[in-house]
Design a protein around this motif. Sequence first.
Motif, PDB file in Angstrom:
ATOM      1  N   LYS A   1      10.107  29.119 117.827  1.00  0.00           N
ATOM      2  CA  LYS A   1      10.794  28.477 118.950  1.00  0.00           C
ATOM      3  C   LYS A   1      11.666  28.756 119.799  1.00  0.00           C
ATOM      4  O   LYS A   1      12.279  30.019 119.448  1.00  0.00           O
ATOM      5  CB  LYS A   1      11.191  27.260 118.974  1.00  0.00           C
ATOM      6  CG  LYS A   1      10.478  25.871 118.530  1.00  0.00           C
ATOM      7  CD  LYS A   1      10.848  25.053 118.587  1.00  0.00           C
ATOM      8  CE  LYS A   1       9.904  23.506 117.768  1.00  0.00           C
ATOM      9  NZ  LYS A   1       9.763  24.213 115.893  1.00  0.00           N
ATOM     10  N   THR A   2      11.308  29.351 120.948  1.00  0.00           N
ATOM     11  CA  THR A   2      12.429  30.294 121.668  1.00  0.00           C
ATOM     12  C   THR A   2      13.721  29.643 121.833  1.00  0.00           C
ATOM     13  O   THR A   2      14.248  30.473 122.699  1.00  0.00           O
ATOM     14  CB  THR A   2      11.062  30.486 123.618  1.00  0.00           C
ATOM     15  OG1 THR A   2      12.016  29.363 123.877  1.00  0.00           O
ATOM     16  CG2 THR A   2      10.314  31.155 122.911  1.00  0.00           C
ATOM     17  N   THR A   3      13.817  28.867 121.802  1.00  0.00           N
ATOM     18  CA  THR A   3      15.286  28.508 121.911  1.00  0.00           C
ATOM     19  C   THR A   3      16.250  28.978 120.220  1.00  0.00           C
ATOM     20  O   THR A   3      17.130  28.067 120.288  1.00  0.00           O
ATOM     21  CB  THR A   3      15.377  26.413 121.957  1.00  0.00           C
ATOM     22  OG1 THR A   3      14.367  25.671 120.921  1.00  0.00           O
ATOM     23  CG2 THR A   3      15.116  26.107 123.138  1.00  0.00           C
TER      24      THR A   3
ATOM     25  N   ASP B   1      16.428  33.931 116.744  1.00  0.00           N
ATOM     26  CA  ASP B   1      14.845  35.424 116.534  1.00  0.00           C
ATOM     27  C   ASP B   1      14.881  35.454 115.170  1.00  0.00           C
ATOM     28  O   ASP B   1      13.640  35.792 113.754  1.00  0.00           O
ATOM     29  CB  ASP B   1      14.623  36.814 116.897  1.00  0.00           C
ATOM     30  CG  ASP B   1      15.006  35.843 118.615  1.00  0.00           C
ATOM     31  OD1 ASP B   1      14.080  35.212 118.960  1.00  0.00           O
ATOM     32  OD2 ASP B   1      14.985  37.297 119.640  1.00  0.00           O
TER      33      ASP B   1
ATOM     34  N   GLU C   1      13.443  33.175 111.495  1.00  0.00           N
ATOM     35  CA  GLU C   1      11.286  33.204 111.262  1.00  0.00           C
ATOM     36  C   GLU C   1      11.258  33.996 110.392  1.00  0.00           C
ATOM     37  O   GLU C   1      11.945  34.807 110.044  1.00  0.00           O
ATOM     38  CB  GLU C   1      11.120  33.803 113.001  1.00  0.00           C
ATOM     39  CG  GLU C   1      11.508  32.962 113.770  1.00  0.00           C
ATOM     40  CD  GLU C   1      10.974  33.663 115.288  1.00  0.00           C
ATOM     41  OE1 GLU C   1      10.345  34.850 115.343  1.00  0.00           O
ATOM     42  OE2 GLU C   1      11.117  33.317 116.578  1.00  0.00           O
TER      43      GLU C   1
END
Length: 469
Positions: free
Chosen positions: A188-190, A193, A196
């Motif tokens: 998710k962009t929220t 990074d 993941e």
Amino acid sequence: MRLFDTATRQVRDFVPRVPGQASVYLCGLTVQSGPHIGHLRSGVNYDVLRRWLLHAGYDVVFVRNITDIDDKILAKSVEQGRPFWSIAYANEVTLAAAYRALNVLAPTYEPRATGHVPEMHELITELIERGNAYPSNDGSGDVYFSVGSFAEYGALSGQRPDDMLAAPDGPERAKRDPRDFALWKGAKTTEPDDAEWPSPWGRGRPGWHIECSAMAKRYLGAEFDIHGGGLDLVFPHHENEQAQSRAAGLAFARFWVHHGLLNLGEAKMSKSLGNVIDLESVVEHGIRPVDLRYYMLAPHYRARIDFSWGALEEAATAYRRIEGFVQRAVELVGVVEPTALCADFTAAMDDDLNTSAALAALHEVVREGNTALAAGNDKAAAGALGSVRAMLGVLGIDPLDPAWADSKGGSGMRSTVDALVALALEQRTAARERKDWAAADAVRDQLKQAGVVVEDTPHGPRWTIGSEL
């Protein structure tokens, strides 16, 4: 030994899968913040289970995991602008120190969730191939367990699937059934990074429940003896663990053992509610870690503890009576190694780890030991000391255990206090030798005001903390 099995809701004889061996998996903490004493109760209770299994002669493999990737940890990472792994590791270090302070034995293995993502991928793939899981079709990269595909879902917690609410770990639009729960969560962009991993379903991270199933399989195999945790984990966490593991063809846990919660007022002690008391607060209140451990063992492990400072202080006083006997007995007969447990203590521990009854048996032997000391019966005093030390060792609260010497605020403080009190007693002895009774009494009174009681014995002056007498 008999244990209450949450799955069958009855007390059953513990028979290990492999004779002479016992395997235990304890759900560890999610380390989004430091531990409070409610968390530490879990460590203490299952440490006693482990010690009792060891005493019974089992070769014990004890696994306690660390959940270091989770929604709450990632939310704190974004909020603080700090790597999630930095937050998790700092809290893990604090947790480890608290366990050491409470004399909780180190686990055989303590895996972190982030170190076992490949094993999670394997388990998820197996579930998809068996028809028990599916990737969402909304492009999110999520993978869900199909609750409807597992006929025994709800058996552990005693719930009917038709009465269950939707699992809150993913949008209902991505699910075939609102009750389906996430095995893998797409990136998710929220979220950070660095939280993941690549997977067959796209970049993302594991769901909470799949982590424990994968780690238990990695270290204990397809079937193991005991799965432990708090009552608050029965649903959904342990229900989901059992469903996904057995759906994947794993026998999984043979016994489910859950401990009661530690409440503050009417609510569970919880970081999210902000009603927490940690070990540092307890020590600042004048309670040693060994006293806190005794407090946690006084009720049965399945009983709820309603925390109060008064009850904690009463527990500390009760433990110091035991500690006082050990000190007086050692002064009279020397250090006696642990001997046989008394029958009542053994019966209590074999009866679903009834530490409450076990402590009652322990105090009875302490009373007998004190009677022997008063009568000058060295042999009986030595016998009581050996039995008391054996029982204290099982419970992890033997004041002669070197582990307490390294515990902040525990018996390790005794060496510092010993030196200070010894200096004062030397001054008192010198005053008595020159027949300066006023000066000798003044030293004694000053020590008393500081909480140190001096008793003159045939073996010389002996001191105790006032509540130990």
